[in-house]
Scaffold this motif. Structure first.
Motif, PDB file in Angstrom:
ATOM      1  N   THR A  13      59.943  16.138  30.157  1.00 59.88           N
ATOM      2  CA  THR A  13      59.024  15.591  31.163  1.00 59.88           C
ATOM      3  C   THR A  13      59.613  15.656  32.575  1.00 59.88           C
ATOM      4  N   GLU A  14      60.939  15.780  32.674  1.00 58.37           N
ATOM      5  CA  GLU A  14      61.535  15.848  34.010  1.00 58.37           C
ATOM      6  C   GLU A  14      61.811  17.279  34.452  1.00 58.37           C
ATOM      7  N   ALA A  15      61.475  18.245  33.597  1.00 59.25           N
ATOM      8  CA  ALA A  15      61.747  19.646  33.952  1.00 59.25           C
ATOM      9  C   ALA A  15      60.742  20.119  35.002  1.00 59.25           C
ATOM     10  N   ARG A  16      61.189  21.043  35.832  1.00 58.91           N
ATOM     11  CA  ARG A  16      60.257  21.660  36.772  1.00 58.91           C
ATOM     12  C   ARG A  16      59.577  22.831  36.067  1.00 58.91           C
ATOM     13  N   ILE A  17      58.268  22.779  36.000  1.00 59.88           N
ATOM     14  CA  ILE A  17      57.518  23.781  35.241  1.00 59.88           C
ATOM     15  C   ILE A  17      57.150  24.955  36.149  1.00 59.88           C
ATOM     16  N   ARG A  18      57.451  26.169  35.660  1.00 62.22           N
ATOM     17  CA  ARG A  18      57.042  27.374  36.397  1.00 62.22           C
ATOM     18  C   ARG A  18      55.984  28.111  35.564  1.00 62.22           C
ATOM     19  N   ILE A  19      55.007  28.657  36.259  1.00 63.16           N
ATOM     20  CA  ILE A  19      53.945  29.393  35.570  1.00 63.16           C
ATOM     21  C   ILE A  19      54.279  30.886  35.629  1.00 63.16           C
ATOM     22  N   LEU A  20      54.068  31.559  34.508  1.00 62.28           N
ATOM     23  CA  LEU A  20      54.348  33.001  34.466  1.00 62.28           C
ATOM     24  C   LEU A  20      53.377  33.755  35.366  1.00 62.28           C
TER      25      LEU A  20
END
Lengths: 249, 393
Positions: A13-20
């Motif tokens: 939940t604390e990760a920074r999410i990147r979109i492909l």
């Protein structure tokens, strides 16, 4: 007393999410994964039930790729007795996941099947109730605590402005939310013991996924903060804005 | 409280097993949840947070690399090192407690004790129900423990101990003390043996060390033994000479080599986020070259220290580590951590002297860590002797 807890591998939940780049999935390279926090409440609930009764078995099950074994081992380290990895795609179609799970669960002879209220990655809240439906079992959702006695389960549910107590015969499906069940730390002995516990891998029943992700995008940036004035003079304007614009008062 | 995400510039995580990462992540979360919110208060009040001991015991953090048959977690040495790293990311005093309990008290009982002693003491020590301290250093014999003047004389079938010990971590709260004493002539270090002395034995006294400016959240005491009579079962039968005591120190120094990295990571993490947020001359201080150099130096030291500790652990797990390698790692990593803590404190400007921030607490603690378990200088001489064949101490 056999309890089965269905868990899901989700991004931290604390990760920074990147979109492909093709915008239909997130970039999982280097991403840390965890057991979905609501599922952890469910694991904790199952362990406490077993401990309070002094008998029973807790099995954790997930549908996903082999990497999800890591989350099953986390649950084993917390104290679950055995794990089953149903190898298949973790689909955005809740019904496909529910069918894969139900096919596995129908012969397991569980008295109680627990889910987290929702998985924190897609927030759909579908799979628990759907599994109950497919198995023809009673389903109680958003449970903050429960007790088992005489072949029945008594559940406390969160409802608007209070809670209600409901009762169902076993076997039953419950979805658990944050309440009584703050998850324990996996002890070091638990982590060591997890290696020796059975983790069975099975192929998922063939089910069709009828929902696909079309596009993903980042949330719009939050607008900059606004300074409405300084000192006590600003209070009336601030109160007006909180009441009329933000509607929080 | 936000969880610490780690400092891992070289993907060193990929060199760890899943189990090692799980151990690290558990202790990391425990430190974030239970230690960091209270450490400032305990530090300024000069108190050790005793209430954490049962949790540490229950979770298996005490003597974690000793075997399961004695109630311990049976971890490998890398996982054990990662525990020390995370504990010292919280505070050197807490890591010191765990080092003394595990490496300096449980280890000698495990390595030099009888089967009966192991069964009696190790399980309650692993649970944190029995606290140990380690009495080797004396007021006049620090770097030269072989010169000690504490004696143990045979009396009937038991022993009578006399002497005093100084700088003893856990001394005042301990239930048992591992006391090292000469059973023969004072000029004969080979007559040194280890004894398990219950601290409620008449003649045994512990006094809190006053006036410390470092390791304030740690119990540091002076021990005095006056005609302390113990039974034959107090002697650690397999302890033989100063070498046995030094073997314990090698265990503890190993953990310190990891712990220092944890303290440095805490300081770096704090310095980096502060630098990004602190605005001066209209821009974050992170945008100034001087702070970027500081941060680059800190990260370099930490990354080197991580790899050094990890390879040391792998050698230890393969049973081929040499004490001199442990000396090198303790010396290098603690020195690195001292530098990182001091530079972090400076980057934080005036705020850096406050207890609300961690850097100065770590900086002050690390001066003790630099000095104990073989001073930095003594480790230089151990390496010097290994390289040249000449003992220079």
């Amino acid at each position: 007393m056999k309890t089965v807890v269905c868990i899901k591998r989700v991004p931290d939940t604390e990760a920074r999410i990147r979109i492909l780049e093709d915008r239909n999935a997130i970039d999982t390279a280097g991403l840390k994964f965890i057991v979905s926090p609501y599922d952890e409440f469910a694991v904790e609930a199952a362990l406490r039930l077993k401990e309070s009764r002094g008998e029973g078995e807790v099995t954790v099950v997930t549908v996903g790729d082999p990497a999800a074994g890591e989350q099953l081992r986390s649950a084993l380290a917390m104290g679950a007795d055995r794990a089953v990895l149903v190898k298949g795609e973790s689909s955005v179609d809740g019904l496909a996941t529910a069918r894969a799970l139900a096919a596995e669960l129908k012969d397991m002879g569980a008295d109680l099947i627990l889910f987290g209220m929702k998985a924190v990655d897609d927030d759909q809240q579908q799979v628990g109730p759907m599994v109950a439906e497919l198995l023809g079992l009673p389903c109680v959702t958003v449970v903050t605590k429960f007790e088992v006695a005489d072949g029945r389960v008594v559940c406390h549910r969160e409802v608007e402005g209070g809670y209600e107590v409901v009762e169902a015969p076993l076997p039953a499906v419950l979805t658990i939310t944050k309440g009584e069940y703050e998850p324990r730390y996996a002890s070091l002995k638990g982590i060591m013991a997890a290696k020796k516990k059975p983790l069975e891998e099975k192929d998922a029943a063939s089910v069709e996924s009828r929902i696909g992700v079309q596009a993903m995008s980042y949330p719009s940036e939050r607008p900059a903060g606004r300074i409405v004035g300084e000192g006590p003079d600003a209070v009336p304007e601030l109160v007006r804005l909180l009441r009329e614009e933000a509607k929080v008062l | 409280m936000a969880t610490f995400k780690g400092i891992d510039y070289f993907d060193i995580d990929s060199l760890l097993s899943e189990e090692e990462r799980m151990v690290r992540d558990m202790v990391r979360a425990w430190v974030d949840d239970n230690l960091l919110p209270i450490i400032g208060e305990y530090y300024t009040e000069r108190k050790f947070p005793k209430h954490l001991i049962p949790q540490m015991g229950e979770l298996g953090m005490l003597g974690a690399n000793l075997p399961e048959e004695y109630g311990c977690a049976g971890l490998n040495n890398v996982a054990y090192g990662l525990i020390m790293q995370e504990l010292e990311r919280g505070d050197s005093g807490i890591r010191s407690f765990a080092s003394v309990q595990g490496a300096l008290c449980m280890y000698p009982i495990y390595a030099f004790g009888s089967e009966e002693q192991k069964r009696k003491w190790l399980p309650p020590m692993a649970r944190g129900e029995v606290i140990g301290c380690f009495g080797l250093t004396e007021p006049d014999y620090g770097s030269n423990p072989g010169g000690m003047i504490t004696t143990a004389r045979q009396d009937g079938d038991g022993w009578v101990l006399n002497g005093s010990k100084m700088w003893i971590t856990n001394g005042s709260m301990a239930d048992i003390a591992i006391i090292w004493a000469k059973t023969g002539d004072l000029d004969d270090p080979s007559s040194i043996r280890g004894f398990i002395v219950p601290t409620d034995t008449p003649g045994f006294e512990a006094r809190d060390q006053k006036g410390k400016l470092s390791l304030l959240a740690s119990d540091t005491s002076e021990l005095s033994l006056q005609d302390v009579r113990v039974g034959p079962d107090a002697l650690l039968p397999k302890s033989q000479g100063l070498k046995s005591a030094l073997m314990c120190l090698t265990q503890a120094r190993y953990g310190i080599a990891w712990g220092a990295v944890g303290a440095a990571m805490a300081c770096f993490d704090e310095a980096l986020s502060y630098a990004k947020e602190r605005i001066m001359f209209g821009r974050p201080i992170a945008a100034t070259q001087i702070q970027q150099v500081r941060l680059a130096d800190m990260l370099t030291g930490i990354t080197q220290g991580q790899l050094l500790a990890l390879q040391l652990g792998r050698l230890k797990d393969q049973g081929r580590v040499r004490p001199q390698q442990v000396s090198l790692a303790k010396r290098a990593n603690v020195n690195m951590a001292c530098e990182v803590a001091r530079e972090a404190r400076r980057l934080l400007g005036a705020n850096g002297i406050l207890i609300e921030y961690h850097a100065m607490r770590h900086m002050a603690n690390l001066e003790s860590v630099y000095t104990y378990e073989g001073t930095h200088d003594i480790h230089s001489l151990i390496l010097g002797q290994d390289l040249t064949g000449h003992a220079a101490y």
